[in-house]
Design an enzyme around this catalytic site. Structure first.
Site, PDB file in Angstrom:
ATOM      1  CE  LYS A 117       5.998  -3.040  -2.632  1.00  0.00           C
ATOM      2  NZ  LYS A 117       7.286  -2.978  -2.944  1.00  0.00           N
ATOM      3  CB  SER A 124       7.359  -6.398  -5.408  1.00  0.00           C
ATOM      4  OG  SER A 124       7.865  -5.183  -4.436  1.00  0.00           O
ATOM      5  CB  SER A 154      10.525  -3.356  -5.449  1.00  0.00           C
ATOM      6  OG  SER A 154      10.885  -4.998  -5.220  1.00  0.00           O
TER       7      SER A 154
END
Length: 490
Positions: A80, A155, A179
Site C-alpha cells: 500500500k 482506503s 481500510s
C-alpha cells in the site's frame, strides 16, 4: 492463480522458479492493471533482479531458507502506497508527496523483504488513507475487478484489487476505520486487521514525514491475501516491537495448530436498526448455514455495552480529534462548525465534526466509551470463540469522485433506505477499530455478480487464535473464484 502458500511450496520443491512466478504476476499487471488501476508505481526491474538471486540459490538452500528464516523467499508482493519504501516513490496519494523518495523502508516493509518477499510495486489508496473508497487525487480511481463501475472500497482499494486480480500474492495494508476490511469485502479477498499496536507503525503515512505524530489510537496494520492460510504464514515475519514505535509490546507471535474442535460463534445481523442490503443479508445467511453444517455452534448475541450510537460517535470524536490535530485551521474549523448542524442519525459524522473542535473533555469522553465498549466486547468473547457479523451494510457501491469543496459524498441506498455516507460505509468496521480488536474480513461468495464479506472478530491480543479459527471456518465455505476476465491471454 496459486495462493501464496501454494506458490511457496512449489518453490521449495523446485516446481518452477521465482522468476517464473514473478513473470506470471507481471503478465497479469501488464494486461489488466491499465483498466483496474490497482498498482500506481512499479519496480519490475529490481523485482526481476531479486527473483534471479533467489533462482541462483541451490534448491536445497532455497528449501532450507523457506522452512526457516525466509518463509516468503521469492514471493511477489505489493505494498500500500502509505508505507515508506526506500528509493521507491511513496505518496499516500497526497499531492505534496508526489515525488517523495523515502530514505528507509517502513518497518513492516523491511520485515517482509527480510523474510524474502519481492516487492513489485505500490498500490493505490484514497488521499492520506482518508476515504472508504479508493479515488486518488494523484492517480485517479481504482476500479472494482468484479464491476468497473463500482468502488473496490478503501482506503486500501488498490491492495484488494491487486490481490483479487493476481497482481500480487500478498499485500501490506493499514486500517483505522475499515481500510483493510472494507476493500477485502468489496473485492472478495481475505483482509486481516491485527490487534491495535500488535504491529509497529514506523514509516506509515499519515503521519506526514518529519511531522509530529497525531494519530495515537485505532490505527492498525495487517495483510490482504487470497486465503487465511496465506495471512497466517506471513504474520510471524511482521509481528513484534521495533524499538521505534514504543506502544508495541514485546509480544512474540505464537502460531496456532489447526483447530480440530467445533467453534462456538456469536453472530448478529441487527445493528441499532441499520439496514442490510439483500445481498449482504443473503451472504451472512449462507455463511451461517455453512458454519452450522460443519458442526459449529451459533448463538445470536451482542455485547451488553454502551448503545451503538454512542460507540459510533465516540469513534468519530476520537478520529476527528486526532486527525484534526494535523489539519491546518483553515481546513479544521469549517469541519468543526458542522458539529451543530449534523443530526443524531449521523453519529460518526457528528462525532468527527465534534472531535475537530479539539476539546480535551470530549476526547476523554470518547476514550471512556472506548474502554466501556472494549470491556463489553471482551466479556462476550470470553463466552464464545469469536463474533461473526457483516463487514458492510452493503456490497460494493458505485464509485464517485470526492466532493470538490470538502463535505461528504451522497448517501447510499441500502435496502430501500438512504443511509448517510459515513454511516453506510463505516458503521460495522468502526466498532472494532474503536476496540482495537483483531478482525478477519472473509469472503463468503458472489451474489448477483459481486462479492460479499463477513467479519470474524476475536479477543484483543489473541490474533493467532483468530487466524486459526478463520482457517477452520472458511474450510466450510466454497472457495472464492477470481473475478471474470482475470485470466491472461496467451
Amino acid at each position: 492463480m496459486l495462493s501464496a502458500t501454494a506458490a511457496l511450496r512449489a518453490l521449495a520443491l523446485g516446481d518452477g522458479t521465482a522468476s517464473q512466478l514473478l513473470e506470471a504476476h507481471v503478465a497479469r499487471i501488464a494486461q489488466h492493471n491499465p483498466r483496474i488501476r490497482a498498482l500506481v508505481t512499479l519496480d519490475i526491474e529490481r523485482a526481476r533482479a531479486a527473483a534471479q538471486a533467489v533462482d541462483a540459490l541451490p534448491l536445497a538452500e532455497r528449501a532450507r531458507r523457506l522452512a526457516g528464516e525466509q518463509p516468503l523467499l521469492g514471493l511477489p508482493i505489493s505494498i500500500k502506497d502509505a508505507f515508506a519504501t526506500q528509493g521507491l516513490r511513496t505518496t499516500s496519494s497526497h499531492p505534496p508527496l508526489a515525488n517523495y523518495l523515502p530514505a528507509a523502508d517502513a518497518t513492516l516493509v523491511a520485515r517482509l523483504k527480510a523474510a524474502g518477499a519481492i516487492v513489485l510495486g505500490k498500490s493505490n489508496l484514497s488521499e492520506l488513507a482518508g476515504d472508504p473508497q479508493c479515488w486518488s487525487p494523484l492517480f485517479g480511481p481504482t476500479h472494482n475487478p468484479w464491476d468497473l463501475s463500482l468502488t473496490p472500497g478503501g482506503s486500501s482499494g488498490g491492495s484488494a484489487a491487486a490481490i483479487a486480480m493476481g497482481f500480487a500474492a500478498l499485500e501490506l495494508g493499514s486500517d483505522i476505520g475499515g481500510s483493510i476490511r472494507i476493500p477485502a469485502a468489496c473485492c472478495g479477498v481475505v483482509g486481516f486487521k491485527a490487534s491495535e499496536n500488535r504491529l509497529p507503525r514506523t514509516g506509515h503515512i499519515p503521519h506526514l514525514p518529519g511531522q509530529p505524530r497525531s494519530v495515537r489510537h485505532m490505527l492498525s496494520f495487517g495483510l490482504l491475501a487470497r486465503t487465511v492460510a496465506d495471512v497466517a504464514h506471513a504474520m510471524p515475519s511482521l509481528a513484534g516491537a521495533d524499538g521505534e514505535d514504543q506502544e508495541v509490546p514485546p509480544l512474540p507471535w505464537r502460531p496456532q495448530p489447526p483447530l480440530t474442535r467445533p467453534l462456538r460463534l456469536a453472530w448478529c445481523d441487527d445493528f441499532a436498526g441499520l439496514p442490510l442490503c439483500p445481498r449482504t443479508r443473503a451472504g451472512l445467511t449462507q455463511a451461517l448455514a455453512g458454519a452450522r453444517a460443519a458442526g459449529h455452534q451459533l448463538l445470536r448475541r451482542q455485547p451488553a455495552g454502551p448503545p451503538l450510537a454512542q460507540v459510533w460517535r465516540a469513534f468519530g470524536v476520537l478520529a476527528g480529534s486526532e486527525i484534526g490535530l494535523a489539519l491546518p485551521a483553515r481546513q479544521r474549523w469549517p469541519l468543526a462548525l458542522l458539529a451543530g448542524l449534523l443530526p443524531a442519525s449521523q453519529p460518526i459524522a457528528q462525532g468527527f465534526a465534534q472531535g475537530a473542535r479539539l476539546s480535551l473533555r470530549r476526547l476523554q469522553w470518547a476514550l471512556g466509551v472506548r474502554d466501556a465498549w472494549l470491556r463489553a466486547l471482551e466479556s462476550m468473547l470470553y463466552e464464545v470463540d469469536a463474533w461473526l457479523c457483516p463487514t458492510l451494510l452493503c456490497t460494493a457501491w458505485p464509485a464517485s469522485p470526492p466532493p470538490r469543496h470538502g463535505g461528504l459524498p451522497a448517501p447510499l441506498n441500502i435496502g430501500g433506505r438512504r443511509v448517510p455516507y459515513l454511516e453506510a460505509t463505516l458503521s460495522l468496521t468502526s466498532l472494532f477499530s474503536l476496540s482495537g480488536s483483531p478482525v478477519l474480513s472473509l469472503p463468503v461468495g458472489v451474489l448477483d455478480g459481486v462479492p460479499v464479506g463477513v467479519q470474524l472478530v476475536g479477543r484483543k491480543w489473541r490474533d493467532e487464535a483468530l487466524l486459526a479459527m478463520g482457517e477452520s471456518l472458511t474450510a466450510a465455505w466454497p472457495a472464492m473464484p477470481m473475478p471474470p476476465g482475470a485470466q491472461v491471454d496467451d
